[in-house]
Scaffold this motif. Structure first.
Motif, PDB file in Angstrom:
ATOM      1  N   GLY A  23       0.778  -1.227   0.000  1.00 44.64           N
ATOM      2  CA  GLY A  23       0.000   0.000   0.000  1.00 44.64           C
ATOM      3  C   GLY A  23       0.811   1.279   0.000  1.00 44.64           C
ATOM      4  N   LYS A  24       2.109   1.208   0.221  1.00 46.26           N
ATOM      5  CA  LYS A  24       2.940   2.416   0.178  1.00 46.26           C
ATOM      6  C   LYS A  24       3.041   2.935  -1.253  1.00 46.26           C
ATOM      7  N   VAL A  25       3.111   4.261  -1.364  1.00 47.38           N
ATOM      8  CA  VAL A  25       3.240   4.913  -2.669  1.00 47.38           C
ATOM      9  C   VAL A  25       4.485   5.789  -2.644  1.00 47.38           C
ATOM     10  N   HIS A  26       5.304   5.675  -3.673  1.00 43.87           N
ATOM     11  CA  HIS A  26       6.542   6.446  -3.784  1.00 43.87           C
ATOM     12  C   HIS A  26       6.523   7.202  -5.108  1.00 43.87           C
ATOM     13  N   VAL A  27       6.882   8.482  -5.078  1.00 44.29           N
ATOM     14  CA  VAL A  27       6.981   9.289  -6.293  1.00 44.29           C
ATOM     15  C   VAL A  27       8.407   9.803  -6.382  1.00 44.29           C
ATOM     16  N   GLY A  28       9.059   9.524  -7.489  1.00 42.42           N
ATOM     17  CA  GLY A  28      10.423   9.993  -7.639  1.00 42.42           C
ATOM     18  C   GLY A  28      11.010   9.622  -8.987  1.00 42.42           C
ATOM     19  N   LYS A  29      12.213  10.124  -9.209  1.00 39.08           N
ATOM     20  CA  LYS A  29      12.942   9.849 -10.450  1.00 39.08           C
ATOM     21  C   LYS A  29      13.782   8.592 -10.257  1.00 39.08           C
ATOM     22  N   ILE A  30      13.683   7.666 -11.189  1.00 40.54           N
ATOM     23  CA  ILE A  30      14.489   6.441 -11.126  1.00 40.54           C
ATOM     24  C   ILE A  30      15.932   6.814 -11.438  1.00 40.54           C
ATOM     25  N   VAL A  31      16.836   6.593 -10.467  1.00 39.27           N
ATOM     26  CA  VAL A  31      18.241   6.935 -10.672  1.00 39.27           C
ATOM     27  C   VAL A  31      19.107   5.710 -10.938  1.00 39.27           C
ATOM     28  N   ASN A  32      18.642   4.527 -10.531  1.00 37.68           N
ATOM     29  CA  ASN A  32      19.409   3.312 -10.778  1.00 37.68           C
ATOM     30  C   ASN A  32      18.497   2.109 -10.593  1.00 37.68           C
ATOM     31  N   VAL A  33      18.873   1.004 -11.214  1.00 38.82           N
ATOM     32  CA  VAL A  33      18.126  -0.251 -11.101  1.00 38.82           C
ATOM     33  C   VAL A  33      19.138  -1.381 -11.076  1.00 38.82           C
TER      34      VAL A  33
END
Length: 83
Positions: A23-33
């Motif tokens: 249920g957690k929601v995160h908003v951000g720019k993907i910097v690495n995978v």
């Protein structure tokens, strides 16, 4: 899980909304995978209870990991991709 890895690699450098199964929601720019985590840089001063002071990073660009196994959905821009 490899599907989320491929999806996160495809959208690296872009701002996304990640929905965890819990249920957690995160908003951000993907910097690495990597094959275990997607690392995002939060936008708008904090994400889902995480402030700018929490997370890992260098200098003024903090980021934090989200386990690929925990992802339940990913949204990019106005489009919603539920997987």
């Amino acid at each position: 899980m490899t599907h989320y890895y491929d999806l996160c690699c495809k959208y690296r450098g872009q701002v996304v909304t990640i929905y965890e199964k819990c249920g957690k929601v995160h908003v951000g720019k993907i910097v690495n995978v990597d094959h275990q985590f997607v690392y995002i840089e939060p936008v708008s001063g904090g994400v889902a209870g995480y402030g700018w002071g929490l997370g890992w990073g260098w200098g003024f660009r903090p980021f934090f990991p989200i386990a690929l196994a925990a992802i339940g959905g990913l949204a990019l821009g106005a489009s919603l991709f539920w997987i």
